[in-house]
Scaffold this active site. Structure first.
Site, mmCIF file in Angstrom:
data_model
loop_
_atom_site.group_PDB
_atom_site.id
_atom_site.type_symbol
_atom_site.label_atom_id
_atom_site.label_comp_id
_atom_site.label_asym_id
_atom_site.label_seq_id
_atom_site.Cartn_x
_atom_site.Cartn_y
_atom_site.Cartn_z
ATOM 1 N N LYS A 1 -13.760 1.168 -14.226
ATOM 2 C CA LYS A 1 -13.991 -0.232 -13.966
ATOM 3 C C LYS A 1 -14.356 -0.871 -15.165
ATOM 4 O O LYS A 1 -13.877 -1.966 -15.584
ATOM 5 C CB LYS A 1 -14.704 -0.558 -12.931
ATOM 6 C CG LYS A 1 -14.487 -0.047 -11.424
ATOM 7 C CD LYS A 1 -13.213 -0.892 -11.013
ATOM 8 C CE LYS A 1 -12.716 -0.701 -9.640
ATOM 9 N NZ LYS A 1 -11.737 -1.776 -9.202
ATOM 10 N N ASP B 1 1.036 -1.093 -0.101
ATOM 11 C CA ASP B 1 -0.075 0.085 0.082
ATOM 12 C C ASP B 1 0.677 1.369 0.185
ATOM 13 O O ASP B 1 2.047 1.032 0.114
ATOM 14 C CB ASP B 1 -0.993 -0.024 1.281
ATOM 15 C CG ASP B 1 -2.375 0.708 1.069
ATOM 16 O OD1 ASP B 1 -2.175 1.719 0.130
ATOM 17 O OD2 ASP B 1 -3.233 0.388 1.434
ATOM 18 N N ILE B 2 0.266 2.394 -0.232
ATOM 19 C CA ILE B 2 1.126 3.629 0.047
ATOM 20 C C ILE B 2 0.841 4.123 1.572
ATOM 21 O O ILE B 2 1.489 5.387 1.875
ATOM 22 C CB ILE B 2 0.831 4.628 -1.045
ATOM 23 C CG1 ILE B 2 -0.872 5.054 -1.087
ATOM 24 C CG2 ILE B 2 1.007 4.234 -2.436
ATOM 25 C CD1 ILE B 2 -0.955 6.232 -2.057
ATOM 26 N N ASP C 1 3.424 2.234 -4.764
ATOM 27 C CA ASP C 1 2.582 3.246 -5.520
ATOM 28 C C ASP C 1 2.361 2.670 -6.948
ATOM 29 O O ASP C 1 3.204 2.366 -7.673
ATOM 30 C CB ASP C 1 3.319 4.477 -5.672
ATOM 31 C CG ASP C 1 2.476 5.543 -6.040
ATOM 32 O OD1 ASP C 1 1.407 5.271 -6.706
ATOM 33 O OD2 ASP C 1 2.756 6.715 -6.038
ATOM 34 N N TYR D 1 -15.522 6.412 -11.390
ATOM 35 C CA TYR D 1 -15.318 4.927 -10.718
ATOM 36 C C TYR D 1 -15.760 4.073 -11.580
ATOM 37 O O TYR D 1 -15.105 3.096 -12.136
ATOM 38 C CB TYR D 1 -16.008 5.027 -9.494
ATOM 39 C CG TYR D 1 -15.630 3.747 -8.651
ATOM 40 C CD1 TYR D 1 -14.616 3.181 -8.487
ATOM 41 C CD2 TYR D 1 -17.060 3.141 -8.456
ATOM 42 C CE1 TYR D 1 -14.520 1.943 -7.682
ATOM 43 C CE2 TYR D 1 -16.794 1.743 -7.650
ATOM 44 C CZ TYR D 1 -15.488 1.451 -7.341
ATOM 45 O OH TYR D 1 -15.529 0.223 -6.731
HETATM 46 N N1 LIG Z 1 -15.516 -1.850 -0.779
HETATM 47 C C1 LIG Z 1 -16.552 -2.316 -1.652
HETATM 48 O O1 LIG Z 1 -17.604 -2.234 -1.353
HETATM 49 C C2 LIG Z 1 -16.189 -2.638 -2.946
HETATM 50 C C3 LIG Z 1 -14.888 -2.598 -3.403
HETATM 51 N N2 LIG Z 1 -14.634 -2.951 -4.706
HETATM 52 C C4 LIG Z 1 -13.105 -2.878 -5.261
HETATM 53 O O2 LIG Z 1 -12.361 -3.395 -4.227
HETATM 54 C C5 LIG Z 1 -11.080 -2.720 -4.327
HETATM 55 C C6 LIG Z 1 -10.495 -2.345 -2.905
HETATM 56 O O3 LIG Z 1 -11.774 -1.545 -2.397
HETATM 57 P P1 LIG Z 1 -11.854 -1.040 -0.940
HETATM 58 O O4 LIG Z 1 -10.637 -1.865 -0.125
HETATM 59 O O5 LIG Z 1 -13.130 -1.145 -0.490
HETATM 60 O O6 LIG Z 1 -10.937 0.666 -1.186
HETATM 61 P P2 LIG Z 1 -10.214 1.630 -0.336
HETATM 62 O O7 LIG Z 1 -10.467 2.788 -0.431
HETATM 63 O O8 LIG Z 1 -10.581 0.940 1.115
HETATM 64 O O9 LIG Z 1 -8.663 1.059 -0.489
HETATM 65 C C7 LIG Z 1 -8.170 1.506 -1.763
HETATM 66 C C8 LIG Z 1 -6.620 1.305 -1.309
HETATM 67 O O10 LIG Z 1 -5.904 1.796 -2.482
HETATM 68 C C9 LIG Z 1 -4.847 2.456 -2.004
HETATM 69 N N3 LIG Z 1 -4.031 3.458 -2.876
HETATM 70 C C10 LIG Z 1 -4.609 4.679 -3.233
HETATM 71 N N4 LIG Z 1 -3.693 5.015 -3.843
HETATM 72 C C11 LIG Z 1 -2.828 4.297 -4.294
HETATM 73 C C12 LIG Z 1 -1.675 4.236 -5.300
HETATM 74 N N5 LIG Z 1 -1.266 5.166 -5.781
HETATM 75 N N6 LIG Z 1 -0.877 3.108 -5.268
HETATM 76 C C13 LIG Z 1 -1.020 2.116 -4.336
HETATM 77 N N7 LIG Z 1 -2.486 2.054 -3.600
HETATM 78 C C14 LIG Z 1 -3.033 3.260 -3.450
HETATM 79 C C15 LIG Z 1 -5.244 3.175 -0.731
HETATM 80 O O11 LIG Z 1 -4.070 3.672 0.280
HETATM 81 C C16 LIG Z 1 -6.166 2.066 -0.280
HETATM 82 O O12 LIG Z 1 -5.430 1.235 0.782
HETATM 83 C C17 LIG Z 1 -11.196 -1.479 -5.418
HETATM 84 O O13 LIG Z 1 -10.478 -1.893 -6.599
HETATM 85 C C18 LIG Z 1 -13.021 -1.402 -5.358
HETATM 86 O O14 LIG Z 1 -13.140 -0.862 -6.559
HETATM 87 C C19 LIG Z 1 -15.414 -3.406 -5.626
HETATM 88 C C20 LIG Z 1 -16.911 -3.351 -5.438
HETATM 89 C C21 LIG Z 1 -17.057 -3.270 -3.702
HETATM 90 C C1 LIG Z 2 -19.820 -0.821 -4.447
HETATM 91 C C2 LIG Z 2 -18.674 -0.180 -4.515
HETATM 92 O O1 LIG Z 2 -17.956 -0.468 -5.480
HETATM 93 C C3 LIG Z 2 -18.245 0.792 -3.502
HETATM 94 N N1 LIG Z 2 -18.387 0.256 -2.405
HETATM 95 C C4 LIG Z 2 -18.577 2.146 -3.689
HETATM 96 O O2 LIG Z 2 -19.823 2.235 -3.200
HETATM 97 O O3 LIG Z 2 -18.277 2.968 -4.223
#
Ligand SMILES: NC(=O)C1=CN([C@@H]2O[C@H](COP(=O)(O)OP(=O)(O)OC[C@H]3O[C@@H](n4cnc5c(N)ncnc54)[C@H](O)[C@@H]3O)[C@@H](O)[C@H]2O)C=CC1
Ligand SMILES: CC(=O)[C@H](N)C(=O)O
Length: 308
Positions: A131, A20-21, A38, A127
């Site tokens: 995707k 992570d960053i 990153d 977003y």
């Molecule tokens: N949480 C949800 O409900 C859902 C998540 N997803 C997908 O799952 C994945 C993870 O989602 P979450 O964990 O909820 O998001 P989050 O926002 O909690 O985590 C995203 C991570 O990306 C990291 N990040 C940001 N910029 C960066 C960079 N330049 N280099 C490396 N890392 C970087 C952040 O530090 C963070 O840890 C995403 O691709 C999202 O689209 C898909 C559908 C639903």
């Molecule tokens: C459903 C997703 O991709 C995420 N939790 C969001 O609400 O943006």
């Protein structure tokens, strides 16, 4: 973190590197290898892949829907430029690549109840656009060059341990924290806004099972996965079975309400069920019981740590 844990249990703690960053909490740092990476730094990513002889890449970095609308330029950079770096590196180094997509990859002109795997996708958020771009680029590289690209469209993911990351489905995590702390949740969506949701352990299990499925069983490279769909009012009613005094007020936020209204209310995941045996373990009742039990547990643990 939970996915890494699941993979480490199967493949050994040293076989999975988290990155992570952001500085990781102590329990993450001590549970196995962690590196700064990153997604915008191509050369450093390449160095990590080569030095560690990486074979699988799971690419989660992204800006979610609501936070992406608040910062379109950054979302474009991380979600599109970052993804291109990952795709190029995966191709160059023959990696197996998993990238999650989302219910947000659909838009107001898509069928909403249910949304099938293949249909019109015209999302209206940066977003969602990023995707769909990821789904198409990955599939293109698979068909043209044989890249082992795999993608699951996740519903809103609900977890005790992960704080909401700036999405439209965040309320469904926050409501549990509020229910157990103040007993009052102010919801930024209308009470009847129905969205697909999933417990995080089902999400992790689906990801591992899908990654381990032999290629010959896959008729698609991007699959919907579903578990349940509920509205804020329905999840509140279910929580009230355990915490009768929960009060929920509604103050719809126009940005997030418009996004939610453009997303599917239900996912058709019949292809995932047929091709690689997907089946969720958690419905709404099980989700609520588990969230309240685990939130209570982690809350008590935190209080004890603070007292020490
Ligand atoms: N949480 C949800 O409900 C859902 C998540 N997803 C997908 O799952 C994945 C993870 O989602 P979450 O964990 O909820 O998001 P989050 O926002 O909690 O985590 C995203 C991570 O990306 C990291 N990040 C940001 N910029 C960066 C960079 N330049 N280099 C490396 N890392 C970087 C952040 O530090 C963070 O840890 C995403 O691709 C999202 O689209 C898909 C559908 C639903
Ligand atoms: C459903 C997703 O991709 C995420 N939790 C969001 O609400 O943006």
């Amino acid at each position: 973190v939970g996915l890494a844990q699941m993979l480490r249990n199967q493949y050994g703690p040293e076989s999975v590197i988290l990155s992570d960053i952001k500085k990781p909490p102590a329990h993450v740092y001590t549970s196995g290898p962690f590196v700064y990476a990153d997604v915008l730094d191509y050369n450093h990513l390449r160095e990590l892949i080569i030095n560690n002889r990486i074979t699988w890449l799971v690419h989660y970095s992204a800006l979610l829907s609501a936070v992406g609308e608040a910062n379109v330029a950054l979302a474009r950079k991380i979600n599109i430029t970052g993804l291109h770096n990952i795709l190029d590196l995966a191709q160059e180094n023959c990696l197996r690549l998993f990238v999650p997509s989302t219910i947000g990859a659909f838009g107001p002109s898509s069928p909403r109840d249910p949304a099938p795997d293949l249909c019109v996708q015209r999302p209206r958020t940066i977003y969602g656009v990023s995707k769909v771009h990821g789904e198409l680029m990955g599939e293109y590289l698979h068909h043209k060059y044989g890249l082992d690209f795999r993608c699951l469209r996740y519903p809103g993911v609900i977890s005790v341990n992960t704080p909401p990351g700036g999405g439209t489905t965040d309320y469904a995590v926050q409501i549990f924290h509020d229910a157990l702390s103040t007993g009052h949740h102010e919801c930024y969506l209308r009470p009847d806004t129905r969205l697909p949701m999933m417990h995080i352990s089902d999400c992790h299990r689906a990801t591992v099972e899908f990654m381990q499925t032999p290629e010959c069983q896959l008729s698609l490279r991007t699959y919907n996965i579903a578990a349940m769909s509920f509205t804020p009012e329905e999840v509140a009613q279910e929580i009230r079975k355990h915490l009768p005094h929960l009060k929920v007020t509604y103050n719809p936020d126009s940005v997030r309400q418009t996004i939610a209204d453009s997303w599917p209310v239900r996912f058709d995941d019949s292809n995932a069920r047929r091709d690689w045996g997907w089946a969720p373990a958690f419905g709404l009742e099980e989700l609520v019981k588990d969230m309240l039990a685990n939130r209570n547990h982690s809350h008590k643990l935190l209080k004890t740590i603070h007292q020490c």
